[in-house]
Design an enzyme around this catalytic site. Sequence first.
Site, PDB file in Angstrom:
ATOM      1  N   SER A  83       0.785  -1.242   0.000  1.00  0.00           N
ATOM      2  CA  SER A  83       0.000   0.000   0.000  1.00  0.00           C
ATOM      3  C   SER A  83       0.818   1.294   0.000  1.00  0.00           C
ATOM      4  N   THR A  98       1.405  -8.929  -5.318  1.00  0.00           N
ATOM      5  CA  THR A  98       0.220  -8.968  -4.435  1.00  0.00           C
ATOM      6  C   THR A  98      -0.985  -8.266  -5.056  1.00  0.00           C
ATOM      7  N   THR A 132      -8.382   2.721  -4.270  1.00  0.00           N
ATOM      8  CA  THR A 132      -7.849   4.029  -3.890  1.00  0.00           C
ATOM      9  C   THR A 132      -8.203   5.119  -4.893  1.00  0.00           C
ATOM     10  N   ASP A 133      -8.138   6.368  -4.440  1.00  0.00           N
ATOM     11  CA  ASP A 133      -8.336   7.500  -5.362  1.00  0.00           C
ATOM     12  C   ASP A 133      -7.154   7.665  -6.307  1.00  0.00           C
ATOM     13  N   GLU A 134      -6.005   7.031  -5.958  1.00  0.00           N
ATOM     14  CA  GLU A 134      -4.792   7.267  -6.757  1.00  0.00           C
ATOM     15  C   GLU A 134      -4.892   6.713  -8.172  1.00  0.00           C
ATOM     16  N   TYR A 158       2.523   1.781  -7.503  1.00  0.00           N
ATOM     17  CA  TYR A 158       1.431   1.397  -6.596  1.00  0.00           C
ATOM     18  C   TYR A 158       0.081   1.654  -7.255  1.00  0.00           C
ATOM     19  N   LYS A 162      -2.873  -0.995  -8.425  1.00  0.00           N
ATOM     20  CA  LYS A 162      -4.264  -0.956  -7.919  1.00  0.00           C
ATOM     21  C   LYS A 162      -5.236  -0.779  -9.095  1.00  0.00           C
ATOM     22  N   ASN A 187      -7.058   9.363   1.267  1.00  0.00           N
ATOM     23  CA  ASN A 187      -6.085   9.065   2.329  1.00  0.00           C
ATOM     24  C   ASN A 187      -6.754   8.858   3.688  1.00  0.00           C
ATOM     25  N   PRO A 213       9.927  15.593   7.767  1.00  0.00           N
ATOM     26  CA  PRO A 213      10.312  15.769   6.356  1.00  0.00           C
ATOM     27  C   PRO A 213       9.108  15.986   5.438  1.00  0.00           C
ATOM     28  N   VAL A 214       9.002  17.180   4.877  1.00  0.00           N
ATOM     29  CA  VAL A 214       7.925  17.485   3.928  1.00  0.00           C
ATOM     30  C   VAL A 214       8.508  17.406   2.517  1.00  0.00           C
ATOM     31  N   ASN A 257       0.133  19.177   2.350  1.00  0.00           N
ATOM     32  CA  ASN A 257       0.931  18.420   3.325  1.00  0.00           C
ATOM     33  C   ASN A 257       1.513  19.340   4.392  1.00  0.00           C
ATOM     34  N   PRO A 289       9.547  11.096  -6.590  1.00  0.00           N
ATOM     35  CA  PRO A 289       9.486  11.100  -8.057  1.00  0.00           C
ATOM     36  C   PRO A 289       8.042  10.914  -8.537  1.00  0.00           C
ATOM     37  N   GLY A 290       7.622  11.736  -9.496  1.00  0.00           N
ATOM     38  CA  GLY A 290       6.274  11.602 -10.066  1.00  0.00           C
ATOM     39  C   GLY A 290       5.163  11.933  -9.083  1.00  0.00           C
TER      40      GLY A 290
HETATM   41  P1  NAD Z   1      -1.503  -1.836   4.971  1.00  0.00           P
HETATM   42  O1  NAD Z   1      -0.236  -1.843   4.187  1.00  0.00           O
HETATM   43  O2  NAD Z   1      -1.506  -1.213   6.318  1.00  0.00           O
HETATM   44  O3  NAD Z   1      -2.042  -3.333   5.158  1.00  0.00           O
HETATM   45  C1  NAD Z   1      -2.002  -4.273   4.120  1.00  0.00           C
HETATM   46  C2  NAD Z   1      -2.241  -5.645   4.740  1.00  0.00           C
HETATM   47  O4  NAD Z   1      -2.232  -6.614   3.668  1.00  0.00           O
HETATM   48  C3  NAD Z   1      -1.153  -6.074   5.726  1.00  0.00           C
HETATM   49  O5  NAD Z   1      -1.746  -6.632   6.875  1.00  0.00           O
HETATM   50  C4  NAD Z   1      -0.348  -7.120   4.959  1.00  0.00           C
HETATM   51  O6  NAD Z   1       0.258  -8.083   5.794  1.00  0.00           O
HETATM   52  C5  NAD Z   1      -1.420  -7.723   4.062  1.00  0.00           C
HETATM   53  N1  NAD Z   1      -0.865  -8.338   2.854  1.00  0.00           N
HETATM   54  C6  NAD Z   1       0.064  -7.804   2.015  1.00  0.00           C
HETATM   55  N2  NAD Z   1       0.332  -8.676   1.013  1.00  0.00           N
HETATM   56  C7  NAD Z   1      -0.463  -9.764   1.211  1.00  0.00           C
HETATM   57  C8  NAD Z   1      -0.656 -10.979   0.508  1.00  0.00           C
HETATM   58  N3  NAD Z   1       0.033 -11.261  -0.613  1.00  0.00           N
HETATM   59  N4  NAD Z   1      -1.560 -11.868   1.002  1.00  0.00           N
HETATM   60  C9  NAD Z   1      -2.257 -11.600   2.152  1.00  0.00           C
HETATM   61  N5  NAD Z   1      -2.100 -10.467   2.856  1.00  0.00           N
HETATM   62  C10 NAD Z   1      -1.219  -9.557   2.389  1.00  0.00           C
HETATM   63  O7  NAD Z   1      -2.578  -1.168   4.014  1.00  0.00           O
HETATM   64  P2  NAD Z   1      -3.815  -0.231   4.372  1.00  0.00           P
HETATM   65  O8  NAD Z   1      -3.354   1.161   4.426  1.00  0.00           O
HETATM   66  O9  NAD Z   1      -4.539  -0.823   5.507  1.00  0.00           O
HETATM   67  O10 NAD Z   1      -4.672  -0.403   3.041  1.00  0.00           O
HETATM   68  C11 NAD Z   1      -5.614  -1.462   2.909  1.00  0.00           C
HETATM   69  C12 NAD Z   1      -6.248  -1.382   1.528  1.00  0.00           C
HETATM   70  O11 NAD Z   1      -6.880  -0.118   1.368  1.00  0.00           O
HETATM   71  C13 NAD Z   1      -5.259  -1.505   0.382  1.00  0.00           C
HETATM   72  O12 NAD Z   1      -5.853  -2.253  -0.638  1.00  0.00           O
HETATM   73  C14 NAD Z   1      -5.029  -0.073  -0.062  1.00  0.00           C
HETATM   74  O13 NAD Z   1      -4.694  -0.024  -1.437  1.00  0.00           O
HETATM   75  C15 NAD Z   1      -6.384   0.531   0.210  1.00  0.00           C
HETATM   76  N6  NAD Z   1      -6.407   1.974   0.501  1.00  0.00           N
HETATM   77  C16 NAD Z   1      -5.601   2.494   1.480  1.00  0.00           C
HETATM   78  C17 NAD Z   1      -5.703   3.847   1.803  1.00  0.00           C
HETATM   79  C18 NAD Z   1      -4.843   4.482   2.871  1.00  0.00           C
HETATM   80  O14 NAD Z   1      -4.872   5.705   3.017  1.00  0.00           O
HETATM   81  N7  NAD Z   1      -4.108   3.722   3.665  1.00  0.00           N
HETATM   82  C19 NAD Z   1      -6.610   4.660   1.110  1.00  0.00           C
HETATM   83  C20 NAD Z   1      -7.405   4.085   0.118  1.00  0.00           C
HETATM   84  C21 NAD Z   1      -7.306   2.734  -0.167  1.00  0.00           C
HETATM   85  O1  DAU Z   2      -4.791   8.460  -1.605  1.00  0.00           O
HETATM   86  C1  DAU Z   2      -4.952   7.204  -1.035  1.00  0.00           C
HETATM   87  C2  DAU Z   2      -3.587   6.614  -0.778  1.00  0.00           C
HETATM   88  O2  DAU Z   2      -3.067   7.304   0.361  1.00  0.00           O
HETATM   89  C3  DAU Z   2      -3.614   5.107  -0.520  1.00  0.00           C
HETATM   90  O3  DAU Z   2      -4.070   4.452  -1.682  1.00  0.00           O
HETATM   91  C4  DAU Z   2      -2.212   4.617  -0.148  1.00  0.00           C
HETATM   92  O4  DAU Z   2      -2.280   3.248   0.194  1.00  0.00           O
HETATM   93  C5  DAU Z   2      -1.729   5.417   1.050  1.00  0.00           C
HETATM   94  O5  DAU Z   2      -0.403   5.045   1.357  1.00  0.00           O
HETATM   95  C6  DAU Z   2      -1.789   6.913   0.760  1.00  0.00           C
HETATM   96  O6  DAU Z   2      -0.832   7.288  -0.258  1.00  0.00           O
HETATM   97  P1  DAU Z   2      -0.014   8.654  -0.159  1.00  0.00           P
HETATM   98  O7  DAU Z   2       1.188   8.568  -0.984  1.00  0.00           O
HETATM   99  O8  DAU Z   2      -0.904   9.823  -0.390  1.00  0.00           O
HETATM  100  O9  DAU Z   2       0.316   8.616   1.425  1.00  0.00           O
HETATM  101  P2  DAU Z   2       1.641   9.009   2.247  1.00  0.00           P
HETATM  102  O10 DAU Z   2       1.232   9.022   3.674  1.00  0.00           O
HETATM  103  O11 DAU Z   2       2.808   8.196   1.847  1.00  0.00           O
HETATM  104  O12 DAU Z   2       1.886  10.504   1.777  1.00  0.00           O
HETATM  105  C7  DAU Z   2       0.901  11.509   1.936  1.00  0.00           C
HETATM  106  C8  DAU Z   2       1.470  12.794   1.342  1.00  0.00           C
HETATM  107  O13 DAU Z   2       2.548  13.238   2.177  1.00  0.00           O
HETATM  108  C9  DAU Z   2       2.051  12.628  -0.049  1.00  0.00           C
HETATM  109  O14 DAU Z   2       1.787  13.801  -0.797  1.00  0.00           O
HETATM  110  C10 DAU Z   2       3.550  12.484   0.192  1.00  0.00           C
HETATM  111  C11 DAU Z   2       3.780  13.329   1.449  1.00  0.00           C
HETATM  112  N1  DAU Z   2       4.867  12.873   2.345  1.00  0.00           N
HETATM  113  C12 DAU Z   2       4.896  11.579   2.741  1.00  0.00           C
HETATM  114  C13 DAU Z   2       5.887  11.134   3.592  1.00  0.00           C
HETATM  115  C14 DAU Z   2       5.957   9.684   4.017  1.00  0.00           C
HETATM  116  C15 DAU Z   2       5.784  13.808   2.829  1.00  0.00           C
HETATM  117  O15 DAU Z   2       5.724  15.000   2.479  1.00  0.00           O
HETATM  118  N2  DAU Z   2       6.768  13.372   3.674  1.00  0.00           N
HETATM  119  C16 DAU Z   2       6.868  12.064   4.069  1.00  0.00           C
HETATM  120  O16 DAU Z   2       7.836  11.733   4.822  1.00  0.00           O
END
Ligand code: NAD
Ligand code: DAU
Length: 357
Positions: A83, A98, A132-134, A158, A162, A187, A213-214, A257, A289-290
Amino acid sequence: MILVTGGAGFIGSNFVLQWIAHESGPVVNLDKLTYAGNPDNLADLKGDTRHLLVRGDINDRALVGKLLREHRPRAIVHFAAESHVDRSIHGPTDFVHTNILGTFSLLEEARSFWSELKEPDRSGFRFLHVSTDEVYGSLAPHDPAFTETTPYAPNSPYAASKAASDHLVRSYHHTYGLPTVTTNCSNNYGPYQFPEKLIPLMVLNGLRRKPLPVYGDGQNVRDWLYVEDHCVAVRLVLGKGRAGETYNIGGRCEMTNLEVARAICVLLDEARPRDAPHEKLIGFVKDRPGHDRRYAMDTRKIEAEFGWKPKESFATGLRKTVEWYLDNAKWVERVTSGEYQRWIEANYSNREMGNRK
Ligand code: NAD
Ligand code: DAU
């Protein structure tokens, strides 16, 4: 009975805890327990016979087939994924394995199990795919928010993995009639989030008086949703969602952020006044990147069809989140050793900190 995948991760574990608290019917929780999967998240369910945690990979078709026939779930709720966007940039292989192949394996096993069902179980069955919205790509500042019909334009490995999984899910409904529903969410933040993601990383670094770190100029925008509100939405879509449909979920809470980092600092100042102002820890580092500039979700469909709305504002949700990390030092200690330290080294060692605020 439902089968949850990835239910030891951040959102999955919040979902399982909420399900057991509010719904009847047990949960079989299939999780590979990667670095992101943590049985500690489910400690409150110890001894509860309504929850069974099975360590395994969604790519293990024999195991998935066995679980389906043994437990005969009425639904699969598919959270399991790699994720983290930054990790997908450092090493995309696990994301393809996965998110794409794993979802494909799960769909194949679900289709085989579902095709043996008789009515009414057959049409009542659901394969709920959490996405995800991504997948929609990046928005310019004044673009309208993503709707369910916005064309896909994923930009990171990623997001691409998805997007591929979403397309597979769509095709299994269109071609085979498998009753799928897909949710695309913005998010999340809240308890049990692994501290590689922005909010827990900032909270924990701030508490340790380490740099915050931003990336880039800090003006990238994300739409934030408290995790329990996301879980409520998933439960609603599971109960009421129409097969073949997709539903956008989001907080209507767009923030840069830098604004998020500053909001965390204000709460840390309250909690640790002697270390105030925490804002002095904020620094700008080399960009991702990107890096997608802006995400925003149009959530009118789920609001209109099911009356869903988030309960928490960013102010109330963030306060709860910071309090949770303050109250759960043991959980933090256990997840921030070993593999976590190696990740921090890999992701931040080549990002020089500059322009301290
Ligand atoms: P996470 O990384 O915290 O948890 C992922 C879980 O999946 C872990 O428990 C890991 O052990 C398990 N896993 C990984 N590979 C596996 C495999 N091959 N077989 C079985 N289990 C496996 O992720 P999260 O942040 O809880 O996200 C959950 C879902 O929601 C993901 O599909 C992610 O794309 C989606 N999502 C996340 C966010 C977010 O902000 N975190 C937002 C929108 C959608
Ligand atoms: O938008 C939904 C997504 O949100 C989910 O699908 C992903 O699973 C989840 O990881 C999350 O992705 P982001 O890349 O948006 O989340 P992250 O927390 O990694 O970063 C949020 C924003 O903050 C992004 O613009 C990058 C920035 N960032 C992140 C980190 C880790 C920083 O500026 N500094 C940092 O150290």
